[in-house]
Design an enzyme around this catalytic site. Structure first.
Site, short mmCIF file in Angstrom:
data_model
loop_
_atom_site.label_atom_id
_atom_site.label_comp_id
_atom_site.label_asym_id
_atom_site.label_seq_id
_atom_site.Cartn_x
_atom_site.Cartn_y
_atom_site.Cartn_z
CG ASN A 1 60.96 46.10 -21.00
OD1 ASN A 1 62.76 45.13 -20.39
ND2 ASN A 1 60.89 46.19 -19.79
CB CYS B 1 66.09 47.75 -18.24
SG CYS B 1 64.19 46.63 -17.09
CG HIS C 1 65.53 49.07 -21.06
ND1 HIS C 1 65.31 47.45 -21.50
CD2 HIS C 1 64.59 49.31 -20.30
CE1 HIS C 1 64.29 46.98 -20.77
NE2 HIS C 1 63.86 47.69 -20.08
N1 ACO Z 1 45.14 44.99 -21.56
C1 ACO Z 1 44.15 45.62 -21.59
N2 ACO Z 1 44.19 46.26 -20.47
C2 ACO Z 1 44.77 46.64 -19.75
C3 ACO Z 1 46.32 45.86 -19.68
C4 ACO Z 1 45.91 44.80 -20.72
N3 ACO Z 1 47.12 43.82 -20.90
N4 ACO Z 1 46.99 46.20 -19.00
C5 ACO Z 1 46.18 46.93 -18.71
N5 ACO Z 1 45.21 47.52 -18.33
C6 ACO Z 1 43.74 48.14 -18.42
C7 ACO Z 1 43.87 48.21 -17.14
O1 ACO Z 1 43.24 47.84 -16.40
C8 ACO Z 1 43.10 50.42 -17.33
O2 ACO Z 1 42.04 50.16 -17.37
P1 ACO Z 1 40.59 50.82 -16.67
O3 ACO Z 1 40.88 52.06 -17.26
O4 ACO Z 1 39.05 50.42 -16.62
O5 ACO Z 1 40.61 51.02 -14.72
C9 ACO Z 1 43.40 50.95 -18.08
O6 ACO Z 1 44.21 49.55 -19.41
C10 ACO Z 1 44.89 51.66 -18.25
O7 ACO Z 1 46.04 51.01 -17.51
P2 ACO Z 1 46.56 51.24 -16.84
O8 ACO Z 1 48.08 51.02 -16.00
O9 ACO Z 1 46.65 53.10 -16.22
O10 ACO Z 1 47.52 52.16 -18.69
P3 ACO Z 1 49.19 52.75 -19.07
O11 ACO Z 1 48.26 53.88 -19.25
O12 ACO Z 1 49.88 53.29 -17.90
O13 ACO Z 1 50.15 51.42 -19.83
C11 ACO Z 1 51.98 51.11 -19.41
C12 ACO Z 1 50.45 50.27 -18.70
C13 ACO Z 1 52.10 50.28 -21.26
C14 ACO Z 1 52.63 50.01 -18.97
C15 ACO Z 1 52.15 52.35 -19.05
O14 ACO Z 1 52.43 52.68 -17.80
C16 ACO Z 1 53.83 52.41 -19.44
O15 ACO Z 1 54.41 52.55 -21.02
N6 ACO Z 1 54.57 52.56 -18.27
C17 ACO Z 1 56.52 52.71 -18.76
C18 ACO Z 1 56.50 51.69 -17.78
C19 ACO Z 1 56.94 50.14 -18.66
O16 ACO Z 1 57.28 50.42 -20.29
N7 ACO Z 1 57.82 49.96 -18.13
C20 ACO Z 1 58.69 47.53 -18.30
C21 ACO Z 1 59.37 47.35 -17.40
S1 ACO Z 1 60.47 48.77 -16.65
C22 ACO Z 1 61.74 49.15 -17.23
O17 ACO Z 1 61.81 47.74 -18.18
C23 ACO Z 1 61.70 50.08 -17.13
#
Ligand code: ACO
Length: 322
Positions: free
Chosen positions: A279, A112, A249
């Site tokens: 993204n 990215c 980004h």
């Molecule tokens: N829909 C519904 N529920 C979901 C989904 C979905 N698509 N995906 C995960 N869940 C659930 C999980 O199963 C979990 O459920 P549980 O609590 O019953 O186990 C719950 O939601 C929380 O899941 P987490 O993975 O802990 O969610 P988090 O709050 O960390 O959010 C996210 C995930 C949005 C990816 C977050 O970690 C984030 O913003 N990370 C930043 C990284 C990023 O944006 N990466 C993009 C690509 S990398 C880059 O471009 C650099």
């Protein structure tokens, strides 16, 4: 000599998948996706919309915006991690499609952060007066690297391409900082399909899709992006108040909001289009730049900071004057 941006362009695939469509494909919802990421829809490549095709369309727009002919380009770089072909490189395919017959062409993969790294590379060639005009393109078909059975990653990504045309000028400004932390690379991975299918015969193919430790990536982004922006401001002798726009980004709305808070600079200075595009990895910064350019939001003389972060782990920031 420094490369000045003379034109921008972009390409968005025709097919659009909104969050409701995804909620019919898997256990997810518009509310969850919007709340956690800010994404409402993403474009998905289909038919002949390859990395090279989208890059060529974005490049043609950028050339037209710059009022330049393809033959005038000396260097053509494509940043991508999702090219359908390993050889010829996407940049050579773009050359063929647009007729940039005089350009030296190659691809870069910095995930990215790739577009910024490609921009830095072009600036190095222009700064040394090896070349005068460069086309720098970010193009991705991430939907091909997405595991559509993994709801925690597949809702995040989209496809598209963005391009800029640079021309060397005496008085232009470009100040950059870029870093890598290979020791934390396992936070974002995608294994080559050749490796998995032909070398490790019984291997688990799920690793050939993007895999991510979302929380680790989030922590990395919100700490390193403000740090590298501050590094560039200090190098340039500029204050954060002098910056008109911080173009980050587009990984996640919450990452952008957190950087704005860390920097103590208003969110209005952080343009976003993640709601419509998701993204798009190395295409996200040039797509955003092109959208703001087309909307007439950029004025001559504006100071702009671009910042990328992602797989590697890699991150960087660049200051330029519009
Ligand atoms: N829909 C519904 N529920 C979901 C989904 C979905 N698509 N995906 C995960 N869940 C659930 C999980 O199963 C979990 O459920 P549980 O609590 O019953 O186990 C719950 O939601 C929380 O899941 P987490 O993975 O802990 O969610 P988090 O709050 O960390 O959010 C996210 C995930 C949005 C990816 C977050 O970690 C984030 O913003 N990370 C930043 C990284 C990023 O944006 N990466 C993009 C690509 S990398 C880059 O471009 C650099």
């Amino acid at each position: 000599m420094v490369g000045k941006i003379k034109g921008t362009g972009s390409y968005r695939p025709v097919q659009v998948w909104d969050n409701d469509k995804l909620s019919h494909m898997m256990d997810t919802s518009d509310e969850w996706i919007r709340g956690r990421t800010g994404i409402g829809q993403r474009h998905i490549a289909s038919g002949g919309e390859t990395v090279a095709y989208m890059a060529a369309r974005a490049a043609e727009e950028a050339l037209s915006d710059a009022r330049m002919r393809p033959e005038e380009i000396d260097l053509l770089l494509v940043s991508t991690m999702s090219s359908e072909r390993i050889m010829p490189c996407a940049a050579c395919e773009v050359q063929k499609l647009i007729g940039a017959v005089n350009a030296a062409c190659f691809d870069l993969n910095g995930a990215c952060t790739g577009f910024l790294l490609a921009l830095n590379t072009a600036q190095a060639y222009l700064g040394q007066q090896i070349y005068r005009r460069a086309l720098v393109i970010g193009s991705e078909t991430l939907s091909h690297l997405t595991n559509w059975e993994d709801r925690s990653t597949c809702v995040l990504f989209g496809d598209g391409a963005g391009a800029v045309v640079l021309e060397a000028e005496e008085n232009a400004v470009y100040i950059q900082a870029a870093h890598s932390i290979g020791s934390r690379g396992e936070a974002l991975t995608c294994v080559s399909r050749n490796q998995q299918q032909f070398i490790e015969k019984d291997a688990d193919l799920s690793s050939t899709y993007m895999q991510m430790d979302g929380k680790e990536v989030f922590k990395f982004a919100v700490s390193k992006v403000p740090e590298v922006i501050t590094e560039v401001l200090e190098k340039a002798g500029k204050t954060k108040e002098e910056i008109r726009f911080y173009m980050l980004h587009q990984a996640n709305k919450r990452i952008v909001a957190s950087v704005s808070k860390h920097m103590n600079e208003p969110l209005e200075k952080y343009p976003m289009n993640i709601e419509n595009l998701g993204n798009t990895s190395s295409a996200s910064i040039p797509l955003l730049l092109d959208e703001w350019n087309k909307k007439g939001r950029l004025n001559s003389g504006d100071w702009i900071i671009l910042s990328g972060f992602g797989g590697g782990l890699t991150y960087g920031a660049s200051l330029l004057q519009w």
